[in-house]
Design a protein around this motif. Sequence first.
Motif, PDB file in Angstrom:
ATOM      1  N   ILE A 784      74.632  -7.337  22.571  1.00 48.34           N
ATOM      2  CA  ILE A 784      76.191  -7.484  22.560  1.00 48.34           C
ATOM      3  C   ILE A 784      76.830  -8.978  22.760  1.00 48.34           C
ATOM      4  CG2 ILE A 784      78.695  -6.633  23.688  1.00 48.34           C
ATOM      5  CD1 ILE A 784      77.029  -3.948  23.787  1.00 48.34           C
ATOM      6  N   SER A 785      77.723  -9.482  22.228  1.00 50.35           N
ATOM      7  CA  SER A 785      77.421 -11.295  22.979  1.00 50.35           C
ATOM      8  C   SER A 785      79.503 -11.686  22.237  1.00 50.35           C
ATOM      9  CB  SER A 785      76.300 -12.099  21.778  1.00 50.35           C
ATOM     10  OG  SER A 785      76.904 -13.119  21.814  1.00 50.35           O
ATOM     11  N   LEU A 786      79.468 -12.438  22.970  1.00 48.24           N
ATOM     12  CA  LEU A 786      80.870 -12.320  22.747  1.00 48.24           C
ATOM     13  C   LEU A 786      80.753 -13.486  22.083  1.00 48.24           C
ATOM     14  CD1 LEU A 786      83.603 -12.922  23.265  1.00 48.24           C
ATOM     15  CD2 LEU A 786      83.498 -14.571  25.645  1.00 48.24           C
ATOM     16  N   ILE A 787      80.062 -14.651  21.898  1.00 46.21           N
ATOM     17  CA  ILE A 787      79.740 -16.254  21.710  1.00 46.21           C
ATOM     18  C   ILE A 787      79.412 -16.069  19.775  1.00 46.21           C
ATOM     19  CG2 ILE A 787      78.698 -18.263  21.206  1.00 46.21           C
ATOM     20  CD1 ILE A 787      79.996 -17.821  23.798  1.00 46.21           C
ATOM     21  N   GLN A 788      78.402 -14.906  19.950  1.00 50.00           N
ATOM     22  CA  GLN A 788      77.340 -14.656  18.348  1.00 50.00           C
ATOM     23  C   GLN A 788      79.060 -14.307  17.659  1.00 50.00           C
ATOM     24  OE1 GLN A 788      74.711 -15.485  17.711  1.00 50.00           O
ATOM     25  NE2 GLN A 788      75.347 -14.961  15.808  1.00 50.00           N
ATOM     26  N   ASP A 789      79.747 -12.944  18.360  1.00 55.59           N
ATOM     27  CA  ASP A 789      80.597 -12.482  17.378  1.00 55.59           C
ATOM     28  C   ASP A 789      81.630 -13.262  17.233  1.00 55.59           C
ATOM     29  OD1 ASP A 789      80.261 -10.457  17.411  1.00 55.59           O
ATOM     30  OD2 ASP A 789      81.372  -9.291  19.190  1.00 55.59           O
ATOM     31  N   MET A 790      82.061 -14.334  17.985  1.00 57.64           N
ATOM     32  CA  MET A 790      83.219 -15.813  17.733  1.00 57.64           C
ATOM     33  C   MET A 790      82.363 -16.593  16.319  1.00 57.64           C
ATOM     34  SD  MET A 790      84.382 -16.252  21.338  1.00 57.64           S
ATOM     35  CE  MET A 790      84.279 -18.284  21.151  1.00 57.64           C
ATOM     36  N   ARG A 791      81.095 -16.664  16.790  1.00 56.87           N
ATOM     37  CA  ARG A 791      80.853 -18.181  16.104  1.00 56.87           C
ATOM     38  C   ARG A 791      80.671 -17.424  14.225  1.00 56.87           C
ATOM     39  NH1 ARG A 791      75.212 -19.511  19.562  1.00 56.87           N
ATOM     40  NH2 ARG A 791      76.435 -21.144  20.303  1.00 56.87           N
ATOM     41  N   HIS A 792      80.582 -15.962  14.162  1.00 53.57           N
ATOM     42  CA  HIS A 792      81.034 -15.186  13.166  1.00 53.57           C
ATOM     43  C   HIS A 792      81.817 -15.295  12.391  1.00 53.57           C
ATOM     44  CE1 HIS A 792      77.528 -13.195  13.054  1.00 53.57           C
ATOM     45  NE2 HIS A 792      77.304 -12.390  14.182  1.00 53.57           N
ATOM     46  N   ILE A 793      83.050 -15.526  13.336  1.00 51.24           N
ATOM     47  CA  ILE A 793      84.664 -15.775  12.542  1.00 51.24           C
ATOM     48  C   ILE A 793      84.326 -17.291  12.978  1.00 51.24           C
ATOM     49  CG2 ILE A 793      87.146 -15.416  13.234  1.00 51.24           C
ATOM     50  CD1 ILE A 793      85.957 -12.954  13.703  1.00 51.24           C
ATOM     51  N   GLN A 794      84.300 -18.227  13.606  1.00 53.30           N
ATOM     52  CA  GLN A 794      84.162 -19.229  12.976  1.00 53.30           C
ATOM     53  C   GLN A 794      83.460 -19.849  11.647  1.00 53.30           C
ATOM     54  OE1 GLN A 794      83.019 -21.066  16.656  1.00 53.30           O
ATOM     55  NE2 GLN A 794      84.859 -21.746  16.762  1.00 53.30           N
ATOM     56  N   ASN A 795      82.877 -19.002  11.158  1.00 54.60           N
ATOM     57  CA  ASN A 795      81.758 -18.883  10.085  1.00 54.60           C
ATOM     58  C   ASN A 795      82.576 -18.563   8.617  1.00 54.60           C
ATOM     59  OD1 ASN A 795      79.935 -20.665  11.821  1.00 54.60           O
ATOM     60  ND2 ASN A 795      78.871 -18.792  11.927  1.00 54.60           N
ATOM     61  N   ILE A 796      83.355 -18.362   8.418  1.00 56.41           N
ATOM     62  CA  ILE A 796      84.365 -17.492   7.602  1.00 56.41           C
ATOM     63  C   ILE A 796      85.702 -18.384   6.714  1.00 56.41           C
ATOM     64  CG2 ILE A 796      85.989 -15.385   7.110  1.00 56.41           C
ATOM     65  CD1 ILE A 796      85.092 -13.871   9.387  1.00 56.41           C
ATOM     66  N   GLY A 797      84.787 -18.914   5.657  1.00 54.79           N
ATOM     67  CA  GLY A 797      85.783 -20.024   5.376  1.00 54.79           C
ATOM     68  C   GLY A 797      87.205 -19.798   4.818  1.00 54.79           C
ATOM     69  N   GLU A 798      87.099 -18.275   5.063  1.00 54.91           N
ATOM     70  CA  GLU A 798      88.571 -18.167   3.901  1.00 54.91           C
ATOM     71  C   GLU A 798      89.425 -18.339   4.982  1.00 54.91           C
ATOM     72  OE1 GLU A 798      86.202 -16.504   3.943  1.00 54.91           O
ATOM     73  OE2 GLU A 798      86.108 -15.411   1.483  1.00 54.91           O
ATOM     74  N   ILE A 799      88.898 -18.017   6.353  1.00 56.17           N
ATOM     75  CA  ILE A 799      90.171 -18.003   7.637  1.00 56.17           C
ATOM     76  C   ILE A 799      90.396 -18.983   8.321  1.00 56.17           C
ATOM     77  CG2 ILE A 799      91.435 -17.130   9.882  1.00 56.17           C
ATOM     78  CD1 ILE A 799      88.758 -15.232   9.158  1.00 56.17           C
ATOM     79  N   LYS A 800      92.003 -19.877   8.327  1.00 54.99           N
ATOM     80  CA  LYS A 800      92.113 -21.476   7.839  1.00 54.99           C
ATOM     81  C   LYS A 800      92.328 -21.684   9.104  1.00 54.99           C
ATOM     82  CE  LYS A 800      91.072 -21.554   3.529  1.00 54.99           C
ATOM     83  NZ  LYS A 800      89.341 -22.255   3.880  1.00 54.99           N
ATOM     84  N   THR A 801      93.460 -21.131   9.914  1.00 49.11           N
ATOM     85  CA  THR A 801      93.740 -21.212  11.480  1.00 49.11           C
ATOM     86  C   THR A 801      93.532 -21.086  12.325  1.00 49.11           C
ATOM     87  OG1 THR A 801      95.827 -19.409  11.164  1.00 49.11           O
ATOM     88  CG2 THR A 801      95.919 -22.080  10.387  1.00 49.11           C
TER      89      THR A 801
END
Length: 1209
Positions: A784-801
């Motif tokens: 369980i990792s808050l940082i890992q989840d945030m990195r996953h989101i940052q790697n999603i190219g479709e989300i721009k803002t």
Amino acid sequence: MEAAAAAAAGGSSAPGRFADYFVICGLDTETGLEPDELSGENFEQTPLRRTFKSKVLARYPENVEWNPFDQDAVGMLCMPKGLAFKTQADSRDPQFHSFIITREDGSRTFGFSLTFYEEVTSKQICSAMQTLYHMHNAEYDILHIPPTNDKESCSSIEDCNGTSVSKLQRFNSYDISRDTLYVSKCICLITPMSFMKACKKVLEQLHQAVTSPQPPPLPLESYIYNILYEVPLPPAGRSLKFSGVYGPIICQRPSTSELPLFDFPVKEVFELLGVENVVQLFTCALLEFQILLYSQHYQRLMTVAETITALMFPFQWQPYMFPSCQSKLELPQEANLCFVDVDNHFIELPEDLPQFPNKLEFIQEISEILMAFGIPPEGNLHCNESASKMKNLRACDIVSDKRNGNIAGSPLNSYELLKENETIARLQALVKRTGVSLEKETSSNKDLKVQCGEEEFRVYQLNIQIREVFANRFTQMFADYEVFVIQPSQDKESWFTNREQMQNFDKASFLSDQPEPYLPFLSRFLETQMFASFIDNKIMCHDEDDKDPVLRVFDSRVDKIRLLNVRTPTLRTSMYQKCTTIDEAAIELRLVKIDHTAVHPHLLDMKIGQGKYELGFFPKLQSDVLSIGPASNKWTKRNAPAQWRRKDRQKQHTEHLRLDNDQREKYIQEARNLGSTIRQPKLSNLSPSVIAQTNWKFVEGLLKECRNKTKRMLVEKMGREAVELGHGEVNITGVEENTLIASLCDLLERIWSHGLQVKQVNNVLLDSERRKSDASPAMSPLRISLIQDMRHIQNIGEIKTDVGKARAWVRLSMEKKLLSRHLKQLLSDLELTKKLYKRYAFLRCDDEKEQFLYHLLSFNAVDYFCFTNVFTTILIPYHIMIVPSKKLGGSMFTANPWICISGELSETGVLQIPRNILEMTFECQNLGKLTTVQIGHDNSGLYAKWLVEYVMVRNEITGHTYKFPCGRWLGKGMDDGSLERILVGELLTSHTEADERQCRTPPLQQSPSMIRRFVTISPNNKPKLNTGQIQEAIGEAVNGIVKHFHKPEKERGSLTLLLCGESGLVSALEQVFQHGFKSPRLFKNVFIWDFLEKAQIHYETLDQNEIVPEENWQTRARSFCRFVTAINNTPRNIGKDGKFQMLVCLGARDHLLHHWIALLADCPITAQMYEDIALIKDHTLVNSLIRVLQTLQEFNITLEASLVKGIDI
């Protein structure tokens, strides 16, 4: 600047005047009759029906620099069909129409044209027309000479052509000695703004002046000079009165805070097309389909086109609309366009047109307004007749006019008509609960007298009400669009040059917050050019001053909605929200008290003998007086604003004086109250105790909202179960999960921004990320990792803002049941919290913060798939682990294995697995919830036998792990000879390490295990079920499927599990066929499929020998044989049990199972292969089984592609 300077130098008015040009078009007697090439060749027509070239005969002034005169465009648009000739026998009513000239830079000029008929005085033209007639009749006689004495032939010619020769000559002939010839002429105003009603009155009064027996009070030049040079454009928010030939003319212009100027009657469009068609046409226009408008009336085309574009506020129309007046129109078959026949109330829609969001409720709201104005919502096919009738109708007549559904009286009466409508019933219930009155609020200025006519005022009222309802749809739909706009990092110039490559709107995040029914429309609308232009405008206008006026109005409305939602936090909902902000007061005030009256027309310094009046003829105007404006005009650019400003102050003062003391006191009190409710007190101006109290109330409000939202979301998620437990009303459930979560994100954003030192939420997340690090372990449960989840989101190219990323992170945390835990971890960094937040911030109130996290913890009680189901196009890493049997030498396996994973959204296709590798990670587009795994090998090598215990697949972002039990051999000559198997899996709920080993307590449903699947060597291993237990298993399996279809679609689970899972239909029917199956010989397994194949051979031989008991039986036998043959011929290497599963699934899909059971029960093969005690031989039990299976007939069962791959039936 140059144009203005030149204008000033010439003594001419700057572009602040009402009209730029007055134009006359018609017949040029010098050039004579020239055929109009634009209308095509029309020699078959009689000369009176042909069109001839028209010319611009005169224009005044010759040219203005700010709007150069376009002679070709004006000439063509004033008289689109050229000159028309008529005789005294034809009707010669004047016709008004408007047009728009759009220049290359996108600027628009408006034209208003009145076409009337004048007697032809030129003898040359009359004799030319006579000559044309002689030629035409001679040609006609040659072509249409009937055979002599052949009456039948003659009559057939008459029928074919619709009108006989004699009729044609009677109606379309011209005789110079007998007939008077008339030709069309047109007077036209070219204006910078679209004041359609005022221009129409000006032109009609000018025409009336030349047709009335009495000459006008002044020469026509005086009136034309007045409109060109002495009547100004009214500034925004002001009204203007000026003089026509016979009466005053009023025009008014909306203020900068109102909807833009629109002067066409919306009423006419709804009468012509009806509400349903208007909404469909509006949808086509928004999605930028090509639109072909067809009508015989120019003005109808213009009214429909302008109305649809005006209703699109705040979006600007891109030109895809083609008005057409052709008498015959042939559409290409393949054209995917929207065709509208305006005159005949007909619309043909393009294919795949998505529905406008909340279409039914939207139509309902528009219909209520129309009925309040006495207009039938379904439109009026005979609009032109009905318009004149409507004027003469009294209210009592309208009541009796049942045919058109007109209803008089209050809007509540109109409500009675719609009581039967289910949607309306729901809306009424909602209205009662919220306490909103349905009565239309009466205007406060009831007793004030408007300066325009009553009918004209009602047109203004209807226009504003309908436009507000349409505008409200967009303010509701795009209330939070601003946070998804991607602001460019570079300067404006470089952004502009790279505009095409830039992403300017975070579409994926915006759509993730929208209710699902909106998505088909919105996903396409966000791709349109008009939406892209709208967002570009937003990006380019940072300051209020340089903002596009339309955008400024829209943004102010959106701000009001957002402010309202913060003050009275409502749950985001896909429920329809009616328009409550219809404000007609401003328009009424402008029409009650006119702001300015223009200079009256006056005598000009003209030559004697000119301006002479001649009845029926528009005179040749004196060009020297009309070509140049007055030397000093008080409406020049510089002085005009000062005049209106002075007027403003006087107006406010007189309005204030007009109020009596009570009214004045009431308004002052209202203003004070409004100020106190809308403005939050500035904390710096208040005492510490007031600050503390204000904040405490705000914090309490946030906490209460959090409690209500979490409860509401849980009630919604639990659905009916929650209602049964008494946690909610039946009628409030059914709100979209998407909107509920978006609403929760709104709340979190408000909590996170309350009391921030600097308004920037992202810092919290970024700073926490810098302070922590993480390493991802192998297939053991994901850490369980808050940082890992945030990195996953940052790697999603479709989300721009950033807002989009934060919302996606909330969705992911909810799906992983970690939202409360993650936020607690974030807030545990007290040092960071102190640095970012002021002392009074919500996140620094410890008790409230604890309660808030506790409320969020309750989400762990239910399963959300709010990340998986929303971001359907993103790439997701999946980790596969195959667990072979340890006892039976999996390490010796020599073949090349493969796997294919299927989910609710898509499947992976065949993935080759490297030999002896049992774990691998691969990336593919989001599969959704996983349903089946197909696993197999190519049967190569010496030891091509593989016993697989189970397969596990994990989504590496959400952590969802699925287990697919197998427990069967894959290999020729082993088990049922299968080289591939379809495994049905289920989501594992726990995240313990025990999942790596075989689960002690198996999930509720999974792929059936090895023991039960075939008749084994030792009968003792087989679980012996009695007939009662088998019947119960069948009942439960069928009941599961029935329940599945009776649930709302959102609450349904996997149908594949109900068919092929542990307690599924396939498993239950296996028990039926295994009961009483004769024991096999030693070392040979006999499968149910062997029995079915023998039954198939039996029926095929019967069919060949034509020994058939009855037709019904024959049909069943043939369908059974066809399905068994098709399954045996499939290219897939599935074993006998796999084939049986496929047969049951196809039988369930096509509602044939009960027929096949009846067929097999009477088959002689059954007697050979089953003992007497077998269930299949007991007629009572078989009939009971058939009755149970028949209940599946009413359901439309759709099979997953993996179950029937390779079969084409």
